[in-house]
Scaffold this active site. Structure first.
Site, short mmCIF file in Angstrom:
data_model
loop_
_atom_site.label_atom_id
_atom_site.label_comp_id
_atom_site.label_asym_id
_atom_site.label_seq_id
_atom_site.Cartn_x
_atom_site.Cartn_y
_atom_site.Cartn_z
N LYS A 1 -7.65 -4.81 13.37
CA LYS A 1 -6.37 -4.28 13.88
C LYS A 1 -6.03 -4.92 15.23
CE LYS A 1 -5.54 -1.37 10.46
NZ LYS A 1 -4.41 -1.59 9.53
N ILE B 1 -4.32 10.10 10.86
CA ILE B 1 -3.25 10.62 10.00
C ILE B 1 -3.91 11.33 8.82
CG2 ILE B 1 -1.10 10.03 8.79
CD1 ILE B 1 -1.42 7.15 9.94
N SER C 1 -3.61 0.14 14.38
CA SER C 1 -4.35 1.39 14.61
C SER C 1 -4.73 1.55 16.08
CB SER C 1 -5.64 1.37 13.78
OG SER C 1 -6.47 2.44 14.15
N SER D 1 1.43 3.17 -2.73
CA SER D 1 1.09 4.07 -3.83
C SER D 1 0.78 5.46 -3.31
CB SER D 1 -0.10 3.51 -4.61
OG SER D 1 -1.08 3.03 -3.71
N ARG D 2 0.26 5.54 -2.09
CA ARG D 2 -0.15 6.85 -1.54
C ARG D 2 -0.19 6.78 -0.01
NH1 ARG D 2 -6.02 6.13 -1.36
NH2 ARG D 2 -6.42 4.06 -2.17
N GLY E 1 0.82 -1.22 0.00
CA GLY E 1 0.00 0.00 0.00
C GLY E 1 0.85 1.26 0.00
N VAL F 1 -4.10 -7.61 -1.67
CA VAL F 1 -3.66 -8.35 -0.47
C VAL F 1 -4.79 -9.16 0.17
CG1 VAL F 1 -1.75 -6.78 0.08
CG2 VAL F 1 -3.98 -6.43 1.18
N TYR G 1 -13.13 -2.94 11.41
CA TYR G 1 -11.78 -2.34 11.32
C TYR G 1 -11.06 -2.49 12.66
CZ TYR G 1 -8.15 1.21 10.59
OH TYR G 1 -6.94 1.89 10.47
P1 NAP Z 1 -4.94 5.19 2.14
O1 NAP Z 1 -4.43 6.57 1.93
O2 NAP Z 1 -6.37 4.91 1.93
O3 NAP Z 1 -4.05 4.16 1.25
C1 NAP Z 1 -4.37 2.81 1.31
C2 NAP Z 1 -3.30 2.00 0.61
O4 NAP Z 1 -3.62 0.60 0.73
C3 NAP Z 1 -3.20 2.30 -0.88
O5 NAP Z 1 -1.87 2.17 -1.29
C4 NAP Z 1 -4.05 1.19 -1.51
O6 NAP Z 1 -3.66 0.86 -2.85
C5 NAP Z 1 -3.74 0.03 -0.58
N1 NAP Z 1 -4.80 -0.98 -0.57
C6 NAP Z 1 -6.10 -0.84 -0.19
N2 NAP Z 1 -6.77 -2.00 -0.36
C7 NAP Z 1 -5.88 -2.90 -0.86
C8 NAP Z 1 -5.95 -4.26 -1.28
N3 NAP Z 1 -7.08 -4.97 -1.22
N4 NAP Z 1 -4.82 -4.84 -1.75
C9 NAP Z 1 -3.67 -4.16 -1.82
N5 NAP Z 1 -3.52 -2.87 -1.46
C10 NAP Z 1 -4.62 -2.25 -0.99
O7 NAP Z 1 -4.63 4.70 3.64
P2 NAP Z 1 -3.60 5.25 4.74
O8 NAP Z 1 -4.29 6.23 5.57
O9 NAP Z 1 -2.31 5.57 4.10
O10 NAP Z 1 -3.47 3.92 5.64
C11 NAP Z 1 -2.33 3.09 5.62
C12 NAP Z 1 -2.41 2.15 6.81
O11 NAP Z 1 -2.44 2.92 8.02
C13 NAP Z 1 -3.66 1.27 6.85
O12 NAP Z 1 -3.35 -0.01 7.31
C14 NAP Z 1 -4.55 1.98 7.87
O13 NAP Z 1 -5.46 1.11 8.48
C15 NAP Z 1 -3.50 2.50 8.83
N6 NAP Z 1 -3.97 3.62 9.64
C16 NAP Z 1 -4.38 4.77 9.05
C17 NAP Z 1 -4.83 5.82 9.85
C18 NAP Z 1 -5.29 7.12 9.26
O14 NAP Z 1 -5.82 7.95 10.03
N7 NAP Z 1 -5.13 7.36 7.97
C19 NAP Z 1 -4.86 5.67 11.24
C20 NAP Z 1 -4.43 4.47 11.80
C21 NAP Z 1 -3.97 3.45 11.00
P3 NAP Z 1 -4.25 1.70 -4.13
O15 NAP Z 1 -3.66 3.08 -4.05
O16 NAP Z 1 -3.79 0.95 -5.32
O17 NAP Z 1 -5.75 1.71 -3.98
#
Ligand code: NAP
Length: 254
Positions: A163, A192, A146, A16-17, A14, A64, A159
Site C-alpha cells: 500500500k 472497514i 490503506s 463482488s463484495r 474487486g 489482477v 501488505y
Molecule cells: P474483501 O471483502 O476481502 O474483498 C476483496 C475483493 O477483491 C473481492 O471482490 C475479491 O474478488 C477481489 N480480489 C481479491 N484478490 C483478487 C485477485 N487476485 N484478482 C482480482 N480480484 C481479487 O476486501 P475489502 O475489505 O472490501 O477490501 C477492498 C480494498 O480495501 C482492498 O484493497 C483492501 O486492501 C482495502 N482496505 C480494506 C480495509 C478493511 O479494513 N477491510 C482497510 C483498508 C484498506 P472475489 O470476491 O472474486 O474473491
C-alpha cells in the site's frame, strides 16, 4: 442525486463484495454504468450486479495479480463500453501471518502474492487504461490504499509495503498524467467492516480494534465509498495526487 455520473462508465475492481460493492452501488446510484469485476466469487458478483440501480451494467472476471488476465479484462471492458471514465483499483488481499514462524519459502510466497495483487494489479490495470484515457480526453483513477501504508502492518508487512508502494505509484502517475487530464487519487481507509476483517473484528482483538477510533467503531463500507465517488466527481481535478485518510481519527498524520 448527490453526484452526476450519467453517461459515465466506471470500472471497480474487486466489486463482488465488501468495499468494492459499496463503491459500485454508489456510482450506479449516481447514474453511472458500472463494470463489476470479480476474481473467484461469481455468485457474489452476480448478486451485486442484480442489486444495482440503473444500467445496463456489466460483469467481468480477472485475476489482477496476472498481467495477461488484466490486459484481457481491459480489452473486454473497452470493447463493451467504448470508454472507461473512472477506474477504481480496489481489489486487494490481506493475509495475516506470524513473521517469525514462516519458512523462507513461505515468506517469499506471501510477498509475491501480496505485491502482485495489491501493487502490480493496480499498476497494470492503470497502465492498460491510461493510453485510452489520454486519447479520449482524460479520466480519473482512484486507488484504494490503506492506513497500514503509514502505520505499518506488523502482522502483514507485505501488505503495508504494497500500500505504501501504491501511494507512491499514484503520486508519480498524478504528476506524469495531469497534462493529459488524467487525475489520480488515493483513499487510505482504516478498518472497514468487510469479509477481510470479519475474523479480526469478531475475535478477541475486536474491541481493541474498534477502540482505535474515538468513534468507538470501524467504518461501514458506504462511508468509504462516499469519499471515492466524491474524488471521481466533477470539479476535483486540482486534488490530483492527494491521499485522503478515512480512518475515524484512528491514526493522525500531518
Ligand atoms: P474483501 O471483502 O476481502 O474483498 C476483496 C475483493 O477483491 C473481492 O471482490 C475479491 O474478488 C477481489 N480480489 C481479491 N484478490 C483478487 C485477485 N487476485 N484478482 C482480482 N480480484 C481479487 O476486501 P475489502 O475489505 O472490501 O477490501 C477492498 C480494498 O480495501 C482492498 O484493497 C483492501 O486492501 C482495502 N482496505 C480494506 C480495509 C478493511 O479494513 N477491510 C482497510 C483498508 C484498506 P472475489 O470476491 O472474486 O474473491
Amino acid at each position: 442525486m448527490e453526484f452526476d455520473f450519467l453517461n459515465k462508465n466506471v470500472l471497480v475492481t474487486g466489486s463482488s463484495r465488501g468495499l468494492g460493492r459499496a463503491i459500485a452501488q454508489r456510482f450506479a446510484g449516481s447514474g453511472a454504468r458500472v463494470v463489476i469485476h470479480y476474481h473467484k466469487n461469481r455468485q457474489a458478483a452476480e448478486e451485486t450486479l442484480a442489486d444495482l440501480p440503473g444500467g445496463p451494467h456489466l460483469l467481468v472476471q480477472a485475476d489482477v495479480s496476472d498481467p495477461t488476465s488484466v490486459e484481457r479484462m481491459v480489452d473486454t471492458v473497452l470493447s463493451a463500453t467504448g470508454r472507461i471514465h473512472v477506474l477504481v483499483n480496489n481489489a486487494g488481499i490481506f493475509e495475516e501471518y506470524p513473521m517469525l514462524e514462516l519458512t523462507y519459502e513461505q515468506w517469499q510466497e506471501k510477498w509475491e502474492r501480496t505485491i502482485r495483487t495489491n501493487l502490480l494489479g493496480p499498476a497494470n490495470t492503470s497502465f492498460c487504461l491510461i493510453q485510452h484515457m489520454k486519447k479520449q480526453g482524460g479520466g480519473k483513477i482512484v486507488n484504494i490504499s490503506s492506513r497500514g501504508a503509514f502505520r505499518g502492518e506488523p502482522g502483514e508487512p507485505a501488505y503495508g509495503a504494497s500500500k505504501a508502494g501504491l501511494n507512491s505509484l499514484s503520486q508519480s502517475m498524478a504528476v506524469a498524467l495531469a497534462p493529459y487530464n488524467v487525475f489520480i487519487y488515493v483513499v487510505t481507509p482504516g478498518f472497514i467492516d468487510t469479509d477481510m476483517t470479519a475474523k479480526m473484528l469478531s475475535g478477541p482483538e475486536g474491541d481493541a480494534i474498534r477502540g482505535q477510533s474515538p468513534l468507538g467503531r470501524v467504518a461501514q463500507p458506504e462511508e468509504v465509498a462516499r469519499t471515492v465517488v466524491f474524488l471521481a466527481s466533477e470539479g476535483t481535478d486540482y486534488l490530483t495526487g492527494c491521499i485522503v485518510d478515512v480512518n475515524g481519527a484512528s491514526y493522525l498524520r500531518s
